[in-house]
Design a protein around this motif. Structure first.
Motif, PDB file in Angstrom:
ATOM      1  N   LYS A 197       6.616 -69.299 -86.897  1.00 13.42           N
ATOM      2  CA  LYS A 197       6.582 -69.531 -88.338  1.00 13.42           C
ATOM      3  C   LYS A 197       7.974 -69.556 -88.952  1.00 13.42           C
ATOM      4  O   LYS A 197       8.204 -70.262 -89.927  1.00 13.42           O
ATOM      5  N   THR A 198       8.901 -68.730 -88.444  1.00 11.09           N
ATOM      6  CA  THR A 198      10.227 -68.669 -89.057  1.00 11.09           C
ATOM      7  C   THR A 198      11.309 -69.261 -88.179  1.00 11.09           C
ATOM      8  O   THR A 198      12.348 -69.658 -88.683  1.00 11.09           O
ATOM      9  N   GLY A 199      11.125 -69.277 -86.851  1.00  5.51           N
ATOM     10  CA  GLY A 199      12.165 -69.780 -85.973  1.00  5.51           C
ATOM     11  C   GLY A 199      13.266 -68.781 -85.697  1.00  5.51           C
ATOM     12  O   GLY A 199      14.253 -69.128 -85.058  1.00  5.51           O
ATOM     13  N   ALA A 200      13.132 -67.528 -86.181  1.00  9.85           N
ATOM     14  CA  ALA A 200      14.170 -66.529 -85.953  1.00  9.85           C
ATOM     15  C   ALA A 200      13.816 -65.732 -84.708  1.00  9.85           C
ATOM     16  O   ALA A 200      12.712 -65.210 -84.579  1.00  9.85           O
ATOM     17  N   ALA A 201      14.783 -65.634 -83.767  1.00  8.77           N
ATOM     18  CA  ALA A 201      14.513 -64.923 -82.515  1.00  8.77           C
ATOM     19  C   ALA A 201      14.428 -63.419 -82.744  1.00  8.77           C
ATOM     20  O   ALA A 201      13.701 -62.727 -82.051  1.00  8.77           O
ATOM     21  N   ALA A 237      13.248 -61.840 -89.143  1.00 11.11           N
ATOM     22  CA  ALA A 237      12.147 -62.674 -89.625  1.00 11.11           C
ATOM     23  C   ALA A 237      11.301 -61.906 -90.632  1.00 11.11           C
ATOM     24  O   ALA A 237      10.871 -62.464 -91.644  1.00 11.11           O
TER      25      ALA A 237
END
Lengths: 164, 200
Positions: B130-134, B139
């Motif tokens: 949903k956010t693309g943050a690892a 996130a």
């Protein structure tokens, strides 16, 4: 902004001893680089805006303690700190408002990109950078207010001692 | 293993805080607060929260530097302690009440992880897509819980603003005699008089 070499040389009587100044001259770049690394990689590795911003503020405090206030104030004056603090606080509300044009408040509107890339996760790196700058400037401003501008009362105490 | 280490750290923290309260020298009290901060940061690392551990250790360093600067510049390092009976008794009563109600409340709690943590499970499973943050912490605090971070930033902004208003050396408006009488602000000569008296 480049610092005048005579201000950070070991011969300058202001600040701490030449040993401290030599170490700080080497460590300074590493401290700032580490702070920016923590901020910019905040969406990939542990850390983020607040931790990295505090590291950067520690760097400015280190400059102030080692070389005296002129060096640190040439890098970031109290007026610059207040401007950065205010504009980052404003932008932190403005960016979610831009998301409102695409749907709702705090929408992550840009394309997310590939996970684990440096440029990914939409607006999250941008928020990290804004929070980092805001925390840097505000914590350094508090240090300035407490240690340099807050000398009013203690200066009066010193004067009273001298009179005695 | 981790539990044993955490107990050692907890004892370390308690000893550090007792020293910080009981010592007469303000500087050693500040340094004992630093012991507590370092132990808290190691405890966060042991519990698997590196984000908070980094923030804790860095903030502790900065606060220690600021407090040492403040305690050394204000030449008031010896404190005379005296007991305030009413404060001690009322805090003991409130602490006892808190213990009773906390004991009652803890019995009603479900076991750890039992309602299957519906919200956090959602975050952990779909956070990356949903956010693309690892980093799932980033996130959560900057996307799912953005309003929290906005409120936090507002708190920092307002507190910095307030402390700047209090700590700045001179205001925008020039202080007049009428202000001194009206508001009861000490003039420079009066402060000098007071601190001169205190020194003697």
């Amino acid at each position: 902004m480049a610092t005048k070499p005579e201000l950070i040389s070991s011969e300058n009587p202001k600040g701490m001893t030449p040993v401290v100044k030599t170490v700080v001259r080497f460590a300074m770049g590493i401290v700032f680089m580490f702070g920016w690394y923590i901020i910019i990689y905040g969406h990939l590795t542990p850390g983020g805006g607040f931790a990295g911003g505090t590291i950067l503020a520690c760097g400015y405090v280190l400059l102030t303690l080692a070389f005296g206030k002129e060096v640190a104030l040439a890098k970031m004056s109290d007026r610059a700190a207040s401007i950065i603090d205010n504009s980052c606080a404003f932008l932190f509300v403005a960016v979610p408002l831009v998301g409102m044009a695409f749907g709702y408040f705090f929408l992550n509107f840009p394309p997310h990109g590939k996970p684990f890339d440096l440029v990914s996760a939409g607006v999250i790196p941008l928020y990290n950078i804004l929070i980092g700058l805001k925390v840097t400037s505000s914590l350094f401003a508090i240090f300035l207010a407490l240690s340099i501008f807050g000398r009013f009362v203690s200066k009066l105490v010193e004067e009273a001692e001298e009179e005695e | 293993m981790v539990e044993t280490f955490l107990f050692v750290l907890l004892i370390f923290m308690i000893v550090g805080s007792i020293i910080a309260i009981e010592t007469k020298n303000l500087l050693s009290s500040v340094i004992s607060c630093g012991i507590v901060g370092a132990a808290v940061s190691i405890a966060f690392l042991m519990l698997g929260a590196p984000d908070i551990a980094i923030t804790q250790v860095v903030v502790e360093i900065l606060i220690l530097v600021i407090l040492i600067r403040a305690t050394i510049t204000i030449d008031n390092t010896a404190i005379e302690a005296h007991w305030d009976t009413f404060a001690v008794v009322s805090s003991l009563i409130f602490f006892g009440l808190f213990l009773v109600f906390a004991f009652l409340a803890v019995q009603e709690l479900p076991p750890f992880g039992q309602p299957l943590m519906r919200v956090s499970k959602e975050y952990l499973q779909t956070g990356l897509q949903k956010t693309g943050a690892a980093n799932v912490v980033a996130a959560i605090i900057l996307d799912f819980r953005g309003y929290d971070t906005l409120g936090e930033a507002t708190v920092i902004f307002v507190s910095i603003l307030g402390s700047f208003v209090i700590l700045r050396r001179r205001g925008r408006k020039r202080r007049t005699e009428a202000d001194t009488e009206k508001v009861g602000i000490l003039s420079e000569a009066e402060i000098r008089e007071d601190y001169g008296d205190l020194r003697e």
